[in-house]
Design a protein around this motif. Structure first.
Motif, PDB file in Angstrom:
ATOM      1  N   ARG A 186       0.806  -1.225   0.000  1.00  0.00           N
ATOM      2  CA  ARG A 186       0.000   0.000   0.000  1.00  0.00           C
ATOM      3  C   ARG A 186       0.840   1.277   0.000  1.00  0.00           C
ATOM      4  O   ARG A 186       0.296   2.364   0.114  1.00  0.00           O
ATOM      5  CB  ARG A 186      -0.939  -0.015   1.212  1.00  0.00           C
ATOM      6  CG  ARG A 186      -1.958  -1.140   1.157  1.00  0.00           C
ATOM      7  CD  ARG A 186      -2.774  -1.234   2.422  1.00  0.00           C
ATOM      8  NE  ARG A 186      -3.738  -2.326   2.334  1.00  0.00           N
ATOM      9  CZ  ARG A 186      -4.418  -2.807   3.364  1.00  0.00           C
ATOM     10  NH1 ARG A 186      -4.255  -2.290   4.575  1.00  0.00           N
ATOM     11  NH2 ARG A 186      -5.280  -3.797   3.202  1.00  0.00           N
ATOM     12  N   ASP A 330      -7.817  -7.260   5.938  1.00  0.00           N
ATOM     13  CA  ASP A 330      -6.468  -6.963   5.455  1.00  0.00           C
ATOM     14  C   ASP A 330      -5.758  -8.210   4.946  1.00  0.00           C
ATOM     15  O   ASP A 330      -4.913  -8.139   4.049  1.00  0.00           O
ATOM     16  CB  ASP A 330      -5.634  -6.320   6.572  1.00  0.00           C
ATOM     17  CG  ASP A 330      -5.943  -4.842   6.755  1.00  0.00           C
ATOM     18  OD1 ASP A 330      -6.195  -4.164   5.744  1.00  0.00           O
ATOM     19  OD2 ASP A 330      -5.934  -4.361   7.895  1.00  0.00           O
ATOM     20  N   TRP A 333      -5.104  -9.184   1.141  1.00  0.00           N
ATOM     21  CA  TRP A 333      -4.029  -8.618   0.326  1.00  0.00           C
ATOM     22  C   TRP A 333      -2.776  -9.488   0.302  1.00  0.00           C
ATOM     23  O   TRP A 333      -1.906  -9.300  -0.547  1.00  0.00           O
ATOM     24  CB  TRP A 333      -3.649  -7.233   0.854  1.00  0.00           C
ATOM     25  CG  TRP A 333      -4.702  -6.191   0.635  1.00  0.00           C
ATOM     26  CD1 TRP A 333      -5.931  -6.125   1.224  1.00  0.00           C
ATOM     27  CD2 TRP A 333      -4.617  -5.063  -0.230  1.00  0.00           C
ATOM     28  NE1 TRP A 333      -6.623  -5.019   0.785  1.00  0.00           N
ATOM     29  CE2 TRP A 333      -5.834  -4.342  -0.112  1.00  0.00           C
ATOM     30  CE3 TRP A 333      -3.623  -4.573  -1.079  1.00  0.00           C
ATOM     31  CZ2 TRP A 333      -6.078  -3.176  -0.822  1.00  0.00           C
ATOM     32  CZ3 TRP A 333      -3.868  -3.403  -1.784  1.00  0.00           C
ATOM     33  CH2 TRP A 333      -5.091  -2.720  -1.656  1.00  0.00           C
TER      34      TRP A 333
END
Length: 415
Positions: A186, A330, A333
């Protein structure tokens, strides 16, 4: 005609409003500082006046046990901390520690509205979603620190749950690896990742060691389901109680508190069919210490109590494998498997629809098979570093961080 605003739109409007108000308040504060500077003839103005050095925020009273060991350590060192809670009946509001001041800041958006304009040095919380939902970073907080509230992944929060914290307190190396991988994916700035251990589990371990084993009793099985479509009662209904009672063992049933409201009809139906007797009891104690202590084996699903029972009480577990949809978490990812799904087969036996009729033999196997004891040792080694030192290490880090940010200030008496 009534105007209806759906929850999503309402949340968005609240966020916009808070942003506008926050910008206005910040601008007003800067204007006041400039005016004070001018009126004082150019003398230096203390920007840190009225700032609280340490704030701990709990969004619900159930997290008091997470924070109490840390707050006790602060109090021991003579350091003042404000404990802010969104629960009016939080036990932390009546805490016995002279240096810890409890403050109820309202429920829901009211609490976040206060936090969004907070003026503090360090804010410690276990609440995910900072700067994602209603809780926004205050421009006048120097550092936000997140502490995990379970011995499992840091990536099983809703997406972006910990992205905008400055520091994360961890209990195992695998958690740090996951967080670093998310940061790279990210393009986020690197956080302080500090492995401190698990303060609340340290507390449980000390309490258990002081109390000692439960008095001699018949073999006792604790059924502690969570709630929702993947939970044990939703999957198997009352059939699991029928099978358990056929074992001849003493059965304790402790549903998740949310079940009594979200699944009221189902729970009441099961309780009516299987009322309390000398073979079965329904437990709703606020404190689960005694019920865990006198149980020999636990059957649960995706509840965090599995790790507490296995790692603190050192007893075997039987678990149901949940079909976790990671798309909202999360963890989606990352291309690495969840630590939880890898450790569960090492600390216990999986229960499913096919082997449910054989539950008696599964219980006996778990009670006697030494490989599960080895698995529990491995779980502690991987997810509970610095056992017994969690609160001390947490406060050590928070004090060190505060001094780095404010080298001219000494908030503690011992310094």
């Amino acid at each position: 005609m009534r105007l209806y605003i759906d929850p999503g739109t309402g949340s968005m409007l609240f966020t916009i409003l808070i942003g506008l108000v926050g910008a206005g308040i910040y601008s007003a504060r800067m204007l006041i500082v400039k005016l004070r500077f001018i009126l004082s003839g150019g003398k230096k103005v203390d920007m840190n006046a009225n700032r609280i050095p340490f704030v701990v925020f709990a969004d619900h009273k159930r997290y008091w046990n997470i924070f109490e060991p840390v707050l006790r350590e602060f109090d021991k060192r003579g350091v003042d901390v404000v404990y802010m809670t969104a629960s009016p009946d939080d036990p932390g509001l009546q805490n016995p520690y002279p240096h810890i001041r409890g403050e109820f800041i309202g429920e829901g958006n009211r609490a976040f509205a206060k936090l969004n304009f907070l003026k503090a040095g360090i804010v410690l919380s276990t609440t995910p979603g900072l700067d994602v939902y209603q809780w926004k970073r205050s421009k006048e907080v120097q550092c936000y620190v997140h502490i995990l509230h379970a011995a499992s992944e840091a990536t099983l929060y809703r997406m972006f749950g910990i992205d905008y914290y400055d520091s994360i307190l961890l209990s195992g190396e695998y958690q740090a690896t996951d967080v670093r991988n998310l940061e790279k994916l990210r393009n986020l700035p690197a956080k302080d990742l500090v492995e401190v251990g698990i303060p609340y589990m340290d507390e449980m371990k000390v309490r258990f060691e002081k109390a000692g084993p439960a008095p001699k009793h018949e073999t006792t099985v604790l059924l502690a389901p969570s709630w929702g479509p993947e939970a044990i009662f939703s999957k198997y209904g009352d059939q699991i109680l029928k099978v358990l009672l056929e074992t001849g063992y003493h059965i304790i049933v402790r549903p998740h508190p949310q079940s009594y409201t979200a699944e009221k009809d189902m729970i009441e139906t099961i309780m009516k069919k299987y009322p309390e007797s000398d073979r079965i009891e329904w437990n709703r104690d606020n404190d689960n210490f005694e019920v865990l202590r006198r149980s020999d084996i636990l059957i649960s699903d995706f509840s965090g109590v599995i790790f507490e029972f296995a790692m603190v009480y050192d007893k075997p577990v039987i678990y149901t494998a949940a079909n976790i949809d990671t798309s909202v978490y999360d963890a989606w990812w990352l291309d690495t498997p969840l630590w939880t799904t890898g450790i569960l087969p090492r600390i216990g036996h999986e229960l499913n629809g096919l082997n449910l009729p054989m539950l008696h033999s599964i219980i006996d196997e778990c009670l006697n098979d030494t490989r599960y004891a080895k698995g529990r040792d491995e779980a502690r080694s991987e997810a509970w570093e610095h056992m017994g030192e969690g609160a001390v290490r947490t406060v050590d880090y928070l004090m060190k961080k505060y001094r780095e940010l404010n080298p001219a200030e000494r908030p503690d008496k011992e310094a």
